[in-house]
Write an enzyme that holds these catalytic residues in place. Sequence first.
Site, mmCIF file in Angstrom:
data_model
loop_
_atom_site.group_PDB
_atom_site.id
_atom_site.type_symbol
_atom_site.label_atom_id
_atom_site.label_comp_id
_atom_site.label_asym_id
_atom_site.label_seq_id
_atom_site.Cartn_x
_atom_site.Cartn_y
_atom_site.Cartn_z
ATOM 1 N N HIS A 119 0.815 -1.227 0.000
ATOM 2 C CA HIS A 119 0.000 0.000 0.000
ATOM 3 C C HIS A 119 0.844 1.271 0.000
ATOM 4 O O HIS A 119 0.355 2.338 0.365
ATOM 5 C CB HIS A 119 -0.951 0.000 1.207
ATOM 6 C CG HIS A 119 -2.008 -1.069 1.123
ATOM 7 N ND1 HIS A 119 -2.654 -1.582 2.219
ATOM 8 C CD2 HIS A 119 -2.523 -1.716 0.053
ATOM 9 C CE1 HIS A 119 -3.520 -2.516 1.824
ATOM 10 N NE2 HIS A 119 -3.451 -2.613 0.523
ATOM 11 N N THR A 191 -3.777 -8.585 10.936
ATOM 12 C CA THR A 191 -4.569 -8.021 9.834
ATOM 13 C C THR A 191 -5.984 -8.578 9.886
ATOM 14 O O THR A 191 -6.178 -9.763 10.197
ATOM 15 C CB THR A 191 -3.929 -8.296 8.449
ATOM 16 O OG1 THR A 191 -4.834 -7.837 7.436
ATOM 17 C CG2 THR A 191 -3.587 -9.755 8.224
HETATM 18 P P1 NAD Z 1 -7.139 -3.363 10.221
HETATM 19 O O1 NAD Z 1 -7.212 -2.135 11.048
HETATM 20 O O2 NAD Z 1 -8.286 -3.685 9.341
HETATM 21 O O3 NAD Z 1 -6.958 -4.626 11.207
HETATM 22 C C1 NAD Z 1 -6.029 -4.652 12.253
HETATM 23 C C2 NAD Z 1 -5.979 -6.061 12.808
HETATM 24 O O4 NAD Z 1 -4.941 -6.120 13.779
HETATM 25 C C3 NAD Z 1 -7.263 -6.523 13.491
HETATM 26 O O5 NAD Z 1 -7.586 -7.817 13.027
HETATM 27 C C4 NAD Z 1 -6.889 -6.545 14.990
HETATM 28 O O6 NAD Z 1 -7.569 -7.563 15.688
HETATM 29 C C5 NAD Z 1 -5.410 -6.818 14.919
HETATM 30 N N1 NAD Z 1 -4.625 -6.342 16.060
HETATM 31 C C6 NAD Z 1 -4.739 -5.169 16.734
HETATM 32 N N2 NAD Z 1 -3.765 -5.047 17.646
HETATM 33 C C7 NAD Z 1 -2.997 -6.161 17.553
HETATM 34 C C8 NAD Z 1 -1.827 -6.617 18.209
HETATM 35 N N3 NAD Z 1 -1.220 -5.894 19.163
HETATM 36 N N4 NAD Z 1 -1.303 -7.818 17.849
HETATM 37 C C9 NAD Z 1 -1.892 -8.574 16.884
HETATM 38 N N5 NAD Z 1 -2.999 -8.182 16.224
HETATM 39 C C10 NAD Z 1 -3.545 -7.001 16.544
HETATM 40 O O7 NAD Z 1 -5.788 -3.279 9.399
HETATM 41 P P2 NAD Z 1 -5.280 -4.080 8.120
HETATM 42 O O8 NAD Z 1 -5.796 -5.468 8.130
HETATM 43 O O9 NAD Z 1 -3.834 -3.811 8.014
HETATM 44 O O10 NAD Z 1 -5.943 -3.423 6.850
HETATM 45 C C11 NAD Z 1 -6.274 -2.126 6.628
HETATM 46 C C12 NAD Z 1 -5.292 -1.113 6.107
HETATM 47 O O11 NAD Z 1 -4.732 -0.470 7.166
HETATM 48 C C13 NAD Z 1 -4.121 -1.453 5.327
HETATM 49 O O12 NAD Z 1 -4.406 -1.034 4.064
HETATM 50 C C14 NAD Z 1 -2.974 -0.535 5.809
HETATM 51 O O13 NAD Z 1 -2.463 0.181 4.711
HETATM 52 C C15 NAD Z 1 -3.662 0.348 6.687
HETATM 53 N N6 NAD Z 1 -3.070 0.856 7.911
HETATM 54 C C16 NAD Z 1 -1.727 0.952 8.103
HETATM 55 C C17 NAD Z 1 -1.225 1.403 9.298
HETATM 56 C C18 NAD Z 1 0.263 1.478 9.480
HETATM 57 O O14 NAD Z 1 0.990 1.708 8.515
HETATM 58 N N7 NAD Z 1 0.734 1.264 10.700
HETATM 59 C C19 NAD Z 1 -2.078 1.773 10.334
HETATM 60 C C20 NAD Z 1 -3.471 1.693 10.108
HETATM 61 C C21 NAD Z 1 -3.935 1.210 8.900
#
Ligand code: NAD
Length: 246
Positions: A119, A191
């Site tokens: 992404h 994820t």
């Molecule tokens: P999402 O927010 O949809 O899901 C996050 C997942 O992580 C959930 O299933 C949750 O249960 C799990 N989770 C939360 N805390 C956790 C932990 N400490 N240990 C293990 N699991 C944990 O995010 P996604 O699936 O990555 O998809 C959505 C989009 O989010 C992606 O396109 C990405 O580009 C973007 N994104 C990126 C960032 C970043 O760069 N850090 C932050 C937010 C979103």
Amino acid sequence: MTEALAEVAQWLQDARSVLVLTGAGISAESGIPTFRGKDGWWKNHDPMELASPEGFARNPALVWEWYAYRYHLVEKAQPNPGHHAIAHLEERTPAFLLLTQNVDGLHRRAGSKNVHEIHGSIQRMRCTRTGKIYHPTDVPIEPPFPLKTPDGDLLRPDVVWFGETIRMDAAEAVEDFLATHHPDVCLLIGTSALFAYIQSWSLRAKYAGARLVEINAERSTLSGMADAFIQQQAGTALPQLVEALT
Ligand code: NAD
């Protein structure tokens, strides 16, 4: 260590090839909010206003304010034990590929090398007219917003928004890896696995013989398909796994 973790450690110990797919959950313990979780961005923000080409066309200054806030949050954040454990796993595994949906760059900062950012990256900007890439050293991510090139063209974050095509170089790297290295283990970490390509890569790896291991604080769309579902925080489970390897 739980029995399930010990079994996964044994699979990793024997693996010659490992594919890792990560999402926002791996960075949650670094203080970067996820998108969909209970503290996620989409609880209080409309994704279509902040992360779509249409939202950017309507209000580029608002989109830039949000990205600037996230960019500075990421700059101040540190990779957590989960990121570091993945980097250690890469060092000891003959064939290894990490595909992340995150745009934060924390895997690289933890030392991961074969990382592909499907992404894009919050550390890059792209000229909306020429496609040229700019870095914060070229154009500081500071007000006034929206950011522009020195020639006055509108810049956008070099990330993939809703409705846009994923990074084909990253997708091809995963396809090549699956075809060439036939992973023994596929680790799916932090994820919600809502995107079709994440589901497809996980299941194709599994049906081609990989053990599918999910590490997530909560169940995801793929938990029922996993050979092992470790319901723990990534920053707790991953260091234990890696420490168990000889
Ligand atoms: P999402 O927010 O949809 O899901 C996050 C997942 O992580 C959930 O299933 C949750 O249960 C799990 N989770 C939360 N805390 C956790 C932990 N400490 N240990 C293990 N699991 C944990 O995010 P996604 O699936 O990555 O998809 C959505 C989009 O989010 C992606 O396109 C990405 O580009 C973007 N994104 C990126 C960032 C970043 O760069 N850090 C932050 C937010 C979103």
